[in-house]
Design a protein around this motif. Structure first.
Motif, PDB file in Angstrom:
ATOM      1  N   LEU A  82       0.656  -1.301   0.161  1.00 23.85           N
ATOM      2  CA  LEU A  82       0.229   0.043   0.100  1.00 23.85           C
ATOM      3  C   LEU A  82       0.768   1.382  -0.216  1.00 23.85           C
ATOM      4  O   LEU A  82       0.397   2.054  -0.659  1.00 23.85           O
ATOM      5  CB  LEU A  82      -1.065   0.480   1.355  1.00 23.85           C
ATOM      6  CG  LEU A  82      -2.303  -0.853   1.118  1.00 23.85           C
ATOM      7  CD1 LEU A  82      -2.682  -0.919   2.532  1.00 23.85           C
ATOM      8  CD2 LEU A  82      -2.407  -1.285   0.136  1.00 23.85           C
ATOM      9  N   LEU A  83       1.960   1.230   0.588  1.00 25.60           N
ATOM     10  CA  LEU A  83       2.473   2.564   1.056  1.00 25.60           C
ATOM     11  C   LEU A  83       3.519   2.650  -0.646  1.00 25.60           C
ATOM     12  O   LEU A  83       3.232   3.734  -1.003  1.00 25.60           O
ATOM     13  CB  LEU A  83       4.005   2.035   1.548  1.00 25.60           C
ATOM     14  CG  LEU A  83       4.068   2.256   3.228  1.00 25.60           C
ATOM     15  CD1 LEU A  83       5.339   1.802   4.041  1.00 25.60           C
ATOM     16  CD2 LEU A  83       3.488   3.175   3.454  1.00 25.60           C
ATOM     17  N   GLN A 120      -4.107   5.668  -8.263  1.00 24.21           N
ATOM     18  CA  GLN A 120      -3.944   4.208  -7.719  1.00 24.21           C
ATOM     19  C   GLN A 120      -4.009   4.394  -6.335  1.00 24.21           C
ATOM     20  O   GLN A 120      -4.162   4.093  -5.200  1.00 24.21           O
ATOM     21  CB  GLN A 120      -2.272   4.149  -7.752  1.00 24.21           C
ATOM     22  CG  GLN A 120      -1.896   3.316  -8.815  1.00 24.21           C
ATOM     23  CD  GLN A 120      -0.695   3.119  -8.812  1.00 24.21           C
ATOM     24  OE1 GLN A 120       0.599   4.075  -8.790  1.00 24.21           O
ATOM     25  NE2 GLN A 120       0.455   2.342  -9.682  1.00 24.21           N
ATOM     26  N   ARG A 121      -3.547   6.192  -5.467  1.00 22.80           N
ATOM     27  CA  ARG A 121      -4.191   6.276  -4.104  1.00 22.80           C
ATOM     28  C   ARG A 121      -5.186   6.276  -3.839  1.00 22.80           C
ATOM     29  O   ARG A 121      -5.895   5.756  -2.538  1.00 22.80           O
ATOM     30  CB  ARG A 121      -3.660   7.972  -3.585  1.00 22.80           C
ATOM     31  CG  ARG A 121      -1.746   8.206  -3.467  1.00 22.80           C
ATOM     32  CD  ARG A 121      -1.992   9.876  -3.152  1.00 22.80           C
ATOM     33  NE  ARG A 121      -1.531  10.403  -4.066  1.00 22.80           N
ATOM     34  CZ  ARG A 121      -0.677  10.661  -5.035  1.00 22.80           C
ATOM     35  NH1 ARG A 121       0.729  10.061  -5.034  1.00 22.80           N
ATOM     36  NH2 ARG A 121      -0.586  11.227  -5.773  1.00 22.80           N
ATOM     37  N   ALA A 122      -6.040   7.064  -4.876  1.00 24.73           N
ATOM     38  CA  ALA A 122      -7.436   5.891  -5.005  1.00 24.73           C
ATOM     39  C   ALA A 122      -8.621   4.916  -4.367  1.00 24.73           C
ATOM     40  O   ALA A 122      -8.687   4.607  -3.696  1.00 24.73           O
ATOM     41  CB  ALA A 122      -8.697   6.602  -6.075  1.00 24.73           C
ATOM     42  N   ASP A 168     -10.496   3.852  -1.444  1.00 24.37           N
ATOM     43  CA  ASP A 168     -11.810   2.829  -1.569  1.00 24.37           C
ATOM     44  C   ASP A 168     -11.910   1.387  -1.151  1.00 24.37           C
ATOM     45  O   ASP A 168     -12.199   1.206  -0.551  1.00 24.37           O
ATOM     46  CB  ASP A 168     -11.652   2.510  -3.125  1.00 24.37           C
ATOM     47  CG  ASP A 168     -12.694   1.556  -3.537  1.00 24.37           C
ATOM     48  OD1 ASP A 168     -13.842   1.715  -3.334  1.00 24.37           O
ATOM     49  OD2 ASP A 168     -12.605   0.657  -4.416  1.00 24.37           O
ATOM     50  N   ALA A 169     -10.221   0.800  -0.804  1.00 22.57           N
ATOM     51  CA  ALA A 169      -9.844  -0.545  -0.364  1.00 22.57           C
ATOM     52  C   ALA A 169      -9.915  -0.106   1.131  1.00 22.57           C
ATOM     53  O   ALA A 169     -10.931  -1.364   1.590  1.00 22.57           O
ATOM     54  CB  ALA A 169      -8.974  -1.176  -0.352  1.00 22.57           C
ATOM     55  N   VAL A 196      -3.930   7.398   4.909  1.00 26.59           N
ATOM     56  CA  VAL A 196      -5.356   7.340   3.883  1.00 26.59           C
ATOM     57  C   VAL A 196      -6.482   7.598   5.057  1.00 26.59           C
ATOM     58  O   VAL A 196      -5.567   7.537   6.521  1.00 26.59           O
ATOM     59  CB  VAL A 196      -5.331   5.158   4.214  1.00 26.59           C
ATOM     60  CG1 VAL A 196      -4.627   5.317   2.921  1.00 26.59           C
ATOM     61  CG2 VAL A 196      -5.083   5.028   5.339  1.00 26.59           C
ATOM     62  N   THR A 197      -7.574   8.439   5.018  1.00 31.53           N
ATOM     63  CA  THR A 197      -8.392   7.867   6.176  1.00 31.53           C
ATOM     64  C   THR A 197      -9.309   7.174   6.222  1.00 31.53           C
ATOM     65  O   THR A 197      -9.451   5.885   5.328  1.00 31.53           O
ATOM     66  CB  THR A 197      -9.145   9.500   5.372  1.00 31.53           C
ATOM     67  OG1 THR A 197      -9.216  10.784   4.809  1.00 31.53           O
ATOM     68  CG2 THR A 197     -10.228  10.431   6.482  1.00 31.53           C
TER      69      THR A 197
END
Lengths: 99, 335
Positions: free
Chosen positions: B189-190, B199-201, B205-206, B261-262
């Motif tokens: 993920l990093l 990719q960040r989105a 989303d995941a 991420v949030t």
């Protein structure tokens, strides 16, 4: 699902792994396999994926005779009152040094 | 691992009844050993309810490991690089191995693996609900490592001190390997977070889809968890569902910050007084609905599992036929 008997017929094997040359083989688990060669092969895949071993033994589980937990007292308690079997039972003058 | 089993009744647990009183000499010895935090081994006498609880929990745990291979196995052929593919194959292979350690531990209680698998395949036995959700994009594989395996580790570490020896020993092996699972997921993920906006989105989303499901993995709140107390008394369960959930949240919030991420919970905030993060309401109706078999992938997972088992029948038959032939040949040669 099919209820073919194959898995049931695969006997159980106990797996012992020597982690390093010079150390003993140690029990690490069990698995089902059709024969000894397959048991060895599967033990390698299951128990040594991270260099945990340099040698494997597989033994049919039915070949192991185990002591009965009910006999625990009879078998092992007699050792409890024989403390003279341990080196710390004996007092040696300090000037003797390490013995 | 992915056990939620102490709290999720299934068919095998239905007849389970704890008989109070009836204190035989054996039972007193068992209770004394449990009280002294001793370990129970396969040949030792144990109450039938203890045995049944363990078979149910360990087999559900084992089922979770092998069903858990499916959502990730889905991505092996589509991993973004050879490195990620090799890592993912190793991880999925580990899950299969964990299943085997656990089936072996459960078998020491006198229930055959074929019987346990039959329970899984007929839908009678449960496995962790987290695997009844789909893996829609590559970031899901990373999130499963980071959050799902992270929650699993939180759950499993206390099980290394479980009162039943074979289960505790299996868990020690599992925990050692599980750490790689979480770290590889977080690292994947990093890498994505250092990539494009797209990719960040995907990562966000995941995380959004998996966060609440991971919190539910710890099982219902303590107040609604009738089996837990007996499990605690028997030294099978060591830490309560809510306590484990809180530990997981407290450990994960700073990791999410580093990742960038949030976490999708507007009520998630530090509570100075408690020294923990407060969090919002988990959707338990959704959780139970999935446990009952109505999640998005329940049918697909079970069907895939049954097909894999049935398709492997000829291999099991052939291995057995070969072993018989070899044995006959040996006998003939000796004669």
């Amino acid at each position: 699902m099919s209820t073919a008997p194959a898995l049931k017929d695969w006997p159980l094997w106990e797996v012992f792994v020597r982690s390093k040359q010079g150390l003993e083989h140690k029990h690490c688990g069990s698995l089902h396999a059709a024969d000894a060669a397959q048991a060895l092969h599967m033990a390698r895949d299951v128990y040594t994926r991270r260099q945990e071993g340099v040698s494997i033994w597989v033994v049919p589980s039915v070949a192991i005779t185990a002591s009965n937990p009910d006999d625990k007292g009879e078998l092992f308690d007699p050792a409890a009152d024989k403390i003279y079997r341990h080196p710390t039972f004996y007092e040696i003058p300090e000037e003797v040094g390490h013995m | 691992m992915y056990t939620q089993a102490m709290d999720i009744p299934d068919e095998s647990g239905k007849k389970l009844a704890v008989v109070p009183g009836a204190a035989s000499e054996q039972e007193a010895a068992f209770e004394a050993r449990i009280a002294a935090d001793g370990r129970i081994e396969p040949q030792d006498w144990m109450p039938e309810a203890y045995r049944k609880t363990l078979v149910r929990q360990i087999s559900q745990h084992a089922h979770s490991e092998i069903v858990g291979m499916l959502p990730e196995g889905n991505w092996i052929s589509r991993a973004p690089s050879l490195k990620r593919k090799a890592i993912l194959i190793a991880k999925v292979q580990d899950e299969g191995g964990h299943g085997l350690y656990l089936y072996s531990a459960a078998e020491t209680l006198g229930t055959g693996r074929d019987e346990m698998l039959a329970g899984l395949h007929s839908g009678k036995a449960k496995y962790s609900s987290i695997f009844n959700y789909p893996t829609l994009n590559w970031a899901d594989v990373g999130v499963i490592g980071w959050l799902v395996d992270g929650a699993a580790i939180m759950n499993q570490i206390p099980l290394c001190r479980c009162s039943y020896g074979p289960y505790a020993r299996a868990m020690i092996r599992v925990c050692k390997e599980e750490s790689f699972h979480q770290r590889q997921g977080y690292e994947a993920l990093l890498v994505m977070m250092k990539g494009t906006d797209g990719q960040r989105a995907m990562v966000q989303d995941a995380v959004n889809r998996y966060w609440w499901k991971c919190l539910a993995m710890f099982g219902p709140p303590d107040a609604d968890s009738p089996h837990s107390a007996q499990g605690m008394r028997w030294g099978i369960k060591r830490i309560s569902n809510d306590e484990l959930r809180q530990k997981f949240i407290d450990a994960t919030v700073p990791q999410a910050k580093v990742l960038g991420v949030t976490l999708p919970d507007p009520d998630l905030k530090w509570n100075e007084e408690r020294g923990h993060y407060d969090y919002g309401q988990i959707d338990w109706a959704e959780f139970w609905n999935t446990v009952e078999g109505n999640g998005p992938c329940n049918k697909e997972r079970l069907a895939t599992r049954v097909k894999a088992h049935n398709d492997g029948q000829w291999v099991r038959d052939a291995a057995l036929a070969y072993a018989r032939k070899q044995k006959e040949r040996q006998v003939k040669e000796a004669a």
